[in-house]
Design an enzyme around this catalytic site. Structure first.
Site, PDB file in Angstrom:
ATOM      1  N   HIS A 245      -1.041  -0.621  -9.997  1.00 46.71           N
ATOM      2  CA  HIS A 245      -1.670  -1.553  -9.040  1.00 46.71           C
ATOM      3  C   HIS A 245      -2.150  -2.843  -9.744  1.00 46.71           C
ATOM      4  O   HIS A 245      -3.335  -3.149  -9.758  1.00 46.71           O
ATOM      5  CB  HIS A 245      -2.837  -0.878  -8.307  1.00 46.71           C
ATOM      6  CG  HIS A 245      -3.157  -1.550  -6.988  1.00 46.71           C
ATOM      7  ND1 HIS A 245      -3.596  -0.889  -5.880  1.00 46.71           N
ATOM      8  CD2 HIS A 245      -3.108  -2.856  -6.612  1.00 46.71           C
ATOM      9  CE1 HIS A 245      -3.804  -1.734  -4.885  1.00 46.71           C
ATOM     10  NE2 HIS A 245      -3.519  -2.943  -5.316  1.00 46.71           N
TER      11      HIS A 245
ATOM     12  N   ARG B 282       0.856  -1.183   0.000  1.00 43.78           N
ATOM     13  CA  ARG B 282       0.000   0.000   0.000  1.00 43.78           C
ATOM     14  C   ARG B 282       0.891   1.230   0.000  1.00 43.78           C
ATOM     15  O   ARG B 282       1.929   1.262   0.674  1.00 43.78           O
ATOM     16  CB  ARG B 282      -0.894   0.034   1.257  1.00 43.78           C
ATOM     17  CG  ARG B 282      -1.993  -1.004   1.278  1.00 43.78           C
ATOM     18  CD  ARG B 282      -3.078  -0.717   0.236  1.00 43.78           C
ATOM     19  NE  ARG B 282      -4.157  -1.674   0.285  1.00 43.78           N
ATOM     20  CZ  ARG B 282      -4.265  -2.760  -0.487  1.00 43.78           C
ATOM     21  NH1 ARG B 282      -3.347  -3.017  -1.389  1.00 43.78           N
ATOM     22  NH2 ARG B 282      -5.301  -3.564  -0.369  1.00 43.78           N
TER      23      ARG B 282
HETATM   24  C1  OXD Z   1      -5.361  -6.555  -2.619  1.00 45.92           C
HETATM   25  C2  OXD Z   1      -4.873  -5.699  -3.701  1.00 45.92           C
HETATM   26  O1  OXD Z   1      -5.206  -6.202  -1.441  1.00 45.92           O
HETATM   27  O2  OXD Z   1      -5.196  -5.951  -4.869  1.00 45.92           O
HETATM   28  O3  OXD Z   1      -5.920  -7.622  -2.914  1.00 45.92           O
HETATM   29  O4  OXD Z   1      -4.169  -4.736  -3.443  1.00 45.92           O
END
Ligand code: OXD
Length: 306
Positions: free
Chosen positions: A269, A221
């Site tokens: 992402h 994250r």
């Molecule tokens: C998850 C993501 O947490 O895709 O699954 O970041």
């Protein structure tokens, strides 16, 4: 009773169709077109809009459509119902394949050769010597990554909140273990959950104690990292490169300095996107369990944050 799919950033036809096949006779509706909110007992959720869960008064359970539940737990009007997350071998394999590609990219100096190409420079160089990898976070994904790189012959250290025993991994834990785990790493891979305890964990103090010229990869994250400290570590040469798949704000704003930084590789992402095929059974199973009053699989510990 109804299942609500509250996943605004994805096309949901496939999920809807396959879940209907797995749970014949069950009403499944896609947010925001929920006809009778009071009938919703089960919600499949990813990056839910604010207050979209609050008015589901009959909600019994939440199934996160991914591995990380930080966005769900950040909802200030979150109903007090059990939450499950996706734990899936294919998700771990997807992540490991992504990381393997990124590590090879740097080992083969593809970042440098790309820059040389832009300058029409012919300068052969052997692969980078990268032998030590540190994985921050030894949950499902972190442990899979650590074991993969250890099997490839890298010396792997890992860090987690609590002590973990993993074959051939030098494991460290707790605040004191963080710098020891990362001190010798040529590559640091961040796979930590985002919780109040890990938010902004990686700041100047962390980057300053790394080996000079380390490479940083964040697939967890964005908010785990202080963006300014990361840029500073790259500009000072402490880090020679960073590959970032996750950001504080997604999509990454056009004006963010990460976009133009020559030592940053950005992916949007994509390191481990949940595959509908892989998770249908898990979601259908958890729905049936919640209907029977049984605990769901892969329950989240809300106190701990993952
Ligand atoms: C998850 C993501 O947490 O895709 O699954 O970041």
């Amino acid at each position: 009773m109804t299942i609500a799919l509250i996943i605004p950033d994805r096309k949901l036809d496939d999920l809807h169709q396959r879940l209907s096949l797995a749970l014949p006779g069950t009403d499944i509706e896609i947010w925001p077109a929920i006809t009778e909110p009071d009938k919703v007992e089960f919600a499949v959720v990813w990056k839910q809009p604010k207050d979209s869960l609050a008015n589901l008064r009959s909600l019994k359970a939440i199934q996160c459509f991914g591995a990380g539940v930080d966005a769900i737990l950040a909802d200030t009007s979150l109903p007090a119902v059990p939450i499950a997350r996706i734990v899936d071998n294919s998700l771990s394999q997807t992540m490991v394949r992504y990381l393997d590609g990124v590590v090879s990219h740097y080992r083969l100096r593809l970042d440098q050769f790309k820059q040389q190409q832009q300058q029409t420079l012919w300068q052969p160089k052997g692969p980078r010597r990268l032998s030590n990898i540190c994985v921050l976070g030894l949950g499902e994904l972190g442990a899979a990554a650590a074991q993969h790189f250890s099997m490839l012959g890298y010396r792997v250290s890992g860090w987690a909140r609590t002590a973990k025993q993993l074959n051939n991994i030098d494991s460290y834990y707790g605040a004191a273990g963080l710098s020891a785990a990362a001190a010798n790493a040529d590559i640091v891979i961040c796979l930590l959950p985002l919780t109040p305890a890990t938010e902004n964990l990686l700041t100047d103090a962390f980057f300053n104690q790394l080996k000079a010229g380390a490479i940083f990869i964040n697939v967890a994250r964005g908010a785990l990292v202080d963006d300014r400290a990361l840029l500073q570590a790259l500009d000072s040469g402490k880090l020679q490169a960073a590959c970032l798949d996750v950001f504080r704000q997604e999509p990454l704003p056009e004006t963010h300095p990460f976009w133009q930084h020559p030592a940053i590789l950005i992916t949007p992402h994509v390191s481990a996107v949940t595959s509908v095929t892989a998770v249908i059974e898990q979601i259908a199973n958890n729905y049936q369990r919640s209907q029977r009053g049984e605990p769901m699989l892969n329950l989240v510990n809300v106190e701990r944050g993952y």
